[in-house]
Write a protein that holds these residues in place. Sequence first.
Motif, mmCIF file in Angstrom:
data_model
loop_
_atom_site.group_PDB
_atom_site.id
_atom_site.type_symbol
_atom_site.label_atom_id
_atom_site.label_comp_id
_atom_site.label_asym_id
_atom_site.label_seq_id
_atom_site.Cartn_x
_atom_site.Cartn_y
_atom_site.Cartn_z
ATOM 1 N N ASP A 1 -1.468 4.322 -5.273
ATOM 2 C CA ASP A 1 -2.539 4.084 -4.316
ATOM 3 C C ASP A 1 -3.396 5.348 -4.214
ATOM 4 O O ASP A 1 -2.951 6.368 -3.695
ATOM 5 C CB ASP A 1 -1.924 3.716 -2.967
ATOM 6 C CG ASP A 1 -2.966 3.341 -1.918
ATOM 7 O OD1 ASP A 1 -4.132 3.721 -2.080
ATOM 8 O OD2 ASP A 1 -2.585 2.680 -0.930
ATOM 9 N N THR B 1 -6.616 5.253 -2.865
ATOM 10 C CA THR B 1 -7.740 4.811 -2.041
ATOM 11 C C THR B 1 -8.408 5.971 -1.315
ATOM 12 O O THR B 1 -9.630 6.163 -1.399
ATOM 13 C CB THR B 1 -7.251 3.779 -1.012
ATOM 14 O OG1 THR B 1 -6.534 2.745 -1.693
ATOM 15 C CG2 THR B 1 -8.431 3.184 -0.257
ATOM 16 N N TYR C 1 -5.705 0.938 -6.728
ATOM 17 C CA TYR C 1 -4.522 1.372 -7.459
ATOM 18 C C TYR C 1 -4.945 1.897 -8.823
ATOM 19 O O TYR C 1 -5.566 1.176 -9.611
ATOM 20 C CB TYR C 1 -3.554 0.213 -7.684
ATOM 21 C CG TYR C 1 -2.883 -0.335 -6.446
ATOM 22 C CD1 TYR C 1 -1.870 0.359 -5.803
ATOM 23 C CD2 TYR C 1 -3.228 -1.589 -5.953
ATOM 24 C CE1 TYR C 1 -1.235 -0.166 -4.690
ATOM 25 C CE2 TYR C 1 -2.596 -2.126 -4.833
ATOM 26 C CZ TYR C 1 -1.597 -1.405 -4.213
ATOM 27 O OH TYR C 1 -0.966 -1.927 -3.110
ATOM 28 N N GLU D 1 -0.463 -5.852 2.794
ATOM 29 C CA GLU D 1 -1.796 -5.975 3.379
ATOM 30 C C GLU D 1 -2.347 -7.393 3.211
ATOM 31 O O GLU D 1 -1.788 -8.211 2.489
ATOM 32 C CB GLU D 1 -2.727 -4.956 2.721
ATOM 33 C CG GLU D 1 -2.296 -3.510 2.978
ATOM 34 C CD GLU D 1 -3.159 -2.500 2.276
ATOM 35 O OE1 GLU D 1 -3.831 -1.709 2.962
ATOM 36 O OE2 GLU D 1 -3.171 -2.498 1.037
ATOM 37 N N THR E 1 -7.927 -1.235 -0.983
ATOM 38 C CA THR E 1 -6.967 -0.435 -1.754
ATOM 39 C C THR E 1 -7.364 -0.343 -3.219
ATOM 40 O O THR E 1 -7.674 -1.348 -3.853
ATOM 41 C CB THR E 1 -5.550 -1.043 -1.654
ATOM 42 O OG1 THR E 1 -5.146 -1.074 -0.288
ATOM 43 C CG2 THR E 1 -4.543 -0.207 -2.429
ATOM 44 N N ASP F 1 0.836 -1.195 0.000
ATOM 45 C CA ASP F 1 0.000 0.000 0.000
ATOM 46 C C ASP F 1 0.873 1.249 0.000
ATOM 47 O O ASP F 1 2.108 1.169 -0.084
ATOM 48 C CB ASP F 1 -0.972 -0.021 1.178
ATOM 49 C CG ASP F 1 -0.297 0.170 2.538
ATOM 50 O OD1 ASP F 1 0.935 0.368 2.589
ATOM 51 O OD2 ASP F 1 -1.006 0.118 3.556
#
Length: 587
Positions: A371, A373, A361, A330, A359, A324
Motif C-alpha cells: 500500500d 497510497t 497498491y 475497505e 488505495t 489496506d
Amino acid sequence: MYFARFSAFGKWRRHAAIPIACLCAMTGAGCEGNDKSATKSNRSIAPVFQDMARASGLVFKHDSGATGQYYMPEIMGAGIALLDYDGDDDLDIFVLQGKQLEPETAGAAIDARSPPGHRLFRNELIPSGTLRFVDVTEAAGIGDRGYGMGVAVGDIDNDGDPDLYLTHFGPNALYLNDGGGRFHRAMESSTEDDRFGSSAAFLDYDADGLLDLVVANYNTFAISNHQACRDIGGPQDYCDPTSYPPAVDKIFRNLDAGKFADVTAETGVYEHFGTGLGVVAADFNNDGGVDIYVANDKMANIYWINDGSGHFVNEALMSGAAYDANGVAEASMGVVAGDVDGDGDDDLFMTHLNGQTNTLYLNDGSGRFRDATDQLNLGVSSLPYTGFGTVWIDYDNDSDHDLLIANGAVLAQETGGDDRFAKYGQRNQFYRNDGTGKFEEISEVAGESFQLSRISRGVAVGDIDNDGDLDAVISNTDGPAELLINRGEPKHHWVSVKLRGIKSNRNGAGARVALLRPNGDRIWRRAHTDGSYLSASDIRVHFGLGSNAQISGIGVIWPAGGREIWTGINANTRIELVEGGGQPWSE
C-alpha cells in the motif's frame, strides 16, 4: 506474413501525418533530449476537459427508478462503454439505463427526455469530420430494457467486431455484433446469470485464442427480501452492502460459436467470494497466465492467481492486496490496473467510501503488493469522497499515468436538500502525475465538469475525437452522461496501437505492449477494456511521448505467448500491429 499499417488521425492510411517538426513547434519544446525533463517544464499549463455531450448529440439522462423505497440497485448506478461497433475507426458510446423496479409503486415515471432502455450512440466523426453522435439503438437491435448495471466489451467470436455483455439486476445478456451494424442477443450462450451482477471482464485465461468471461456479483438483495434500513439520525436510507449475504462471482469458458460453459466450480473461483463491484484481469505476477482481481465492498478483496492449468488460487492475503495497510477491509468499488511506477508490471488502484482513503497498491514484479497510497499523495484528498469509476488517463501525453475518479455518495449527506443530487452528489477528482510517481490534485483547473455536484459512477477512456490525446465519458445516476473532450496543452507527441491477433484473440486483449526509446527507456501498457466500475474503455493502446518523438520500436508480448518487435515507427500516428508480422523479440 503480416505487417504493421501506419496512419495519422483517424482511418488507417486515410490521412497524411503531420510533420514532426510542426508538432514540435506546437509544443514549444525541442524533440531531442530527455523526455521527462522536457515535459515537466510545461507543467504550469493546466488541462481543460470540456463537456461536449449535449453539443455533440450525446443526449442521455439516467433514471435509477427511485420511488422512495430505497432499493439497493437504485444507488449503485450504471456503466458506460467506448467501442467502435461499426468498424469505421472512431469510438461509439454505449450507455446503460435503469428503470422503476416496481412499476406499480407510486413515484416518478422515467424521464421523457431519454427513451427507456440502454442506448447506443454512433460517432459520425468519420467520415463527416465533425464530432457528432446519433442514437442508433433501435437500428442496431440493442434496445435492451433490463435494469442496467455493467458492460464488458470483447470480440468473443474473433470476427473483428466488438460484442457486448451486459450485467443487470436480473438476467444478464450477451449481444453478438454481426458486422453489419446490428447486434443479436445470444439467448443460448449460457451466460445469462440472474444474480445481482456488477462489473464484468473478458479475458483469455486458458490461452486458447478465445475470450472467456468473468462476472463479479454483488450480494443477494432482491425485491422480495428488501429491508428498511436507517442511518444514524433515523431517516430511511440505503442499506449497508453486508445487510445481505454476498453472491458468488462467475467465470465462463468460451466454447466458440457463441457458446460458453460455467466453469466457476472447476476453476476454483467458487471457493472465495464477496460483495464484488470492480474486476480487472492482468498478468500481475508475470508468469504468462492472466490473473483476476476483484474489488469487494466492505469485504476482503480477492486476487485470483492463474496456475496455468485452468485453476485459480486466491493469494490476496499473502500478496498484500486483500486489505489496506492497516489490515482493514475497505469499501472497494472501482479498480484499475496499470504501470504507475514505470517498472514494467501492473499496479492496482481502487476507490472507496468517504472516510476511507482510496488505495494504490504497487506491484513488486512478482505479484506482491504494498500500500503506497500516502507515499504517492493519494490518501488525504480522497477522504471526503465516495469513489466509484476510475481510469488512468495520460491527458498531457507525457508518458505518465494521470488519474480521473468519479465520485458520488451512497448515504445521504447533511446538506439540508431534498433532491437526490443534494443528498448524494459530489464533485469528481482529477490528479496529475508529477513525473516522480507522486500525484497532485488539480480538479479545480481540470474543467467545469469537475466543479459540478453529481452522483457519478462509471468512467471510460479513449481518444474519442481522434486528435491524439485521451478523452473520457462518465455516467451519472439520475443525471446526464458526460463527454469530456481533452482541450489541454501542450500538444505532446503520441502513438496509438491497435492489435490484431492471429493465434491470440482477435483484438489482442491481454497483450503487454512496450514502447522502446533510444536511451533504453520503456513505457509499458496493456491492451484491455476492463477496469473502472461497470464500464469498458477503448482497447487501443495509447502512448504519450512528451516532447521527444524518438521511438526505437514497439514490442508486443501476445496472449498466445509470442514476442515480437516492430521498428521504423513514427510518432503521431495510429498503427495496427498484426501477430506474426514483426521480428522475434528475445527479451
